[in-house]
Design a protein around this motif. Structure first.
Motif, short mmCIF file in Angstrom:
data_model
loop_
_atom_site.label_atom_id
_atom_site.label_comp_id
_atom_site.label_asym_id
_atom_site.label_seq_id
_atom_site.Cartn_x
_atom_site.Cartn_y
_atom_site.Cartn_z
N LEU A 110 0.95 -1.27 0.01
CA LEU A 110 -0.05 -0.15 0.01
C LEU A 110 0.81 1.30 -0.07
O LEU A 110 0.17 2.19 -0.37
N LEU A 111 2.13 1.12 0.35
CA LEU A 111 2.90 2.34 0.33
C LEU A 111 4.03 2.56 -0.74
O LEU A 111 4.83 3.47 -0.36
N VAL A 112 4.28 1.39 -1.22
CA VAL A 112 5.55 1.34 -2.31
C VAL A 112 5.50 2.73 -3.28
O VAL A 112 6.43 3.14 -3.58
N ASN A 113 4.31 3.02 -3.57
CA ASN A 113 4.32 3.96 -4.71
C ASN A 113 4.57 5.30 -4.13
O ASN A 113 5.09 6.12 -4.69
N ALA A 114 4.44 5.33 -2.65
CA ALA A 114 4.75 6.75 -2.00
C ALA A 114 6.31 6.91 -2.02
O ALA A 114 6.79 7.87 -2.39
N PHE A 115 7.16 6.00 -1.99
CA PHE A 115 8.60 6.12 -2.00
C PHE A 115 9.04 6.51 -3.52
O PHE A 115 10.09 7.00 -3.72
N LEU A 116 8.35 6.00 -4.52
CA LEU A 116 8.90 6.48 -5.90
C LEU A 116 8.20 7.61 -6.26
O LEU A 116 9.11 8.44 -6.98
N VAL A 117 7.03 8.10 -5.67
CA VAL A 117 6.57 9.24 -6.16
C VAL A 117 6.93 10.68 -5.47
O VAL A 117 7.47 11.75 -5.92
N ILE A 118 6.95 10.59 -3.98
CA ILE A 118 6.80 11.80 -3.31
C ILE A 118 8.27 12.46 -3.32
O ILE A 118 8.61 13.54 -3.29
N PRO A 119 9.46 11.67 -3.15
CA PRO A 119 10.80 12.32 -3.28
C PRO A 119 10.89 12.80 -4.48
O PRO A 119 11.69 14.06 -4.57
N ALA A 120 10.49 12.19 -5.65
CA ALA A 120 10.85 12.83 -6.98
C ALA A 120 9.89 14.29 -7.13
O ALA A 120 10.13 15.18 -7.74
N ALA A 121 8.53 14.05 -6.64
CA ALA A 121 7.63 15.23 -6.54
C ALA A 121 8.38 16.59 -5.77
O ALA A 121 8.19 17.62 -6.26
N THR A 122 8.90 16.20 -4.77
CA THR A 122 9.47 17.23 -3.82
C THR A 122 10.67 17.81 -4.63
O THR A 122 10.92 19.02 -4.52
#
Length: 292
Positions: free
Chosen positions: A208-220
């Motif tokens: 449920l959280l793996v996508n956050a690791f890929l998206v949030i740092p890149a978006a920041t």
């Protein structure tokens, strides 16, 4: 005084936790996954593949359930399943005239349904399966760390060796085609790396959280730089540093590790977003005042 004592207790607890082998493995795994997801996530965000990685992550429930059913470490069933699933989905998108988000929704829903049905055949204790939904970075083994490190080396080597093609493909596929870049080859190659990354990260971070690791740092990172190479560097740095900070928060406050790391990433995104907005507003005002 109470605040000082509380801070001292937290520091003492953290130091004692760092002496345990499981905590040392968790920190190493967190840093490696932060680097890997930050690196690949920078391409995922620009190529608008976040929903693709989301679909692969949720479909991984099938691979996990198969591993539990045949009594094999789910890591060894997740890797081939997510690899085949990711390539098959990209092929299906290419072979139909449907919108890609429609295809992804179809295969995600179908795979999730199969995964849930397979879990009903699992007899006895299902705690390990539930851990994979939300992740448990404290349970990673040296095998998981070795796989993550190996995938990090392979991904960095391949993508940096073909960085010009990757940048062209990311920014403008039409220009990349004119320049002679093999678009299909590089697309499928990236999906293979992305699918394997999702597979190795699921045990620690959770489906449920793996996508956050890929998206949030890149978006920041995208908020901090509009140039590709600095953006890439920011994404990797934020991925690694947020993993360390999340582990510290988890150890200090006894929170679950995966959600703690994602919470740190989310807070960092908000801080950067507000800082960028304030700088854009007051920086432009100061510039106008200096000119006038």
């Amino acid at each position: 005084m109470d605040l000082v004592l509380a801070a001292t207790d937290i520091t003492t607890n953290l130091v004692s936790l760092l002496q345990y082998p499981f905590m040392q493995r968790a920190i190493i795994a967190g840093i490696l996954m932060g680097l890997l997801c930050g690196f690949l996530g920078s391409f995922v965000a620009l190529r608008q593949l976040s929903f693709f990685s989301h679909a692969v992550g949720h479909a991984a429930l099938v691979g996990t359930a198969i591993g539990v059913l045949i009594q094999v470490d789910p890591t060894w069933t997740l890797l081939p399943f997510t690899l085949i699933f990711g390539v098959a989905v990209l092929y299906l998108i290419d072979q139909t005239d449907l919108w890609s988000d429609s295809v992804l929704n179809i295969v995600l829903s179908g795979a999730l349904a199969i995964g849930v049905i397979l879990t009903t055949f699992i007899q006895g204790y299902r705690g390990n399966l539930m851990n994979l939904l939300f992740g448990d970075i404290l349970a990673v083994t040296w095998t998981d760390i070795s796989l993550t490190g190996l995938l990090l080396i392979i991904s960095v080597s391949i993508l940096l060796a073909t960085l010009r093609q990757q940048i062209l493909l990311t920014l403008n596929q039409a220009v990349a085609k004119v320049q002679g870049v093999s678009i299909q080859f590089h697309r499928y190659l990236f999906v293979v790396l992305l699918s394997l990354t999702v597979a190795v990260a699921i045990k620690a971070i959770g489906i449920l959280l793996v996508n956050a690791f890929l998206v949030i740092p890149a978006a920041t990172a995208k908020l901090l730089s509009h140039q590709f190479k600095p953006y890439l560097g920011w994404s990797v740095a934020i991925g690694a540093l947020s993993s360390i900070a999340g582990m510290v928060v988890s150890g200090a406050l006894n929170f679950p590790s995966g959600p703690s790391i994602v919470l740190v990433q989310f807070c960092l995104f908000l801080v950067v977003f507000i800082a960028v907005k304030l700088y854009a507003r007051f920086g432009s005002v100061n510039l106008r005042n200096q000119r006038s």
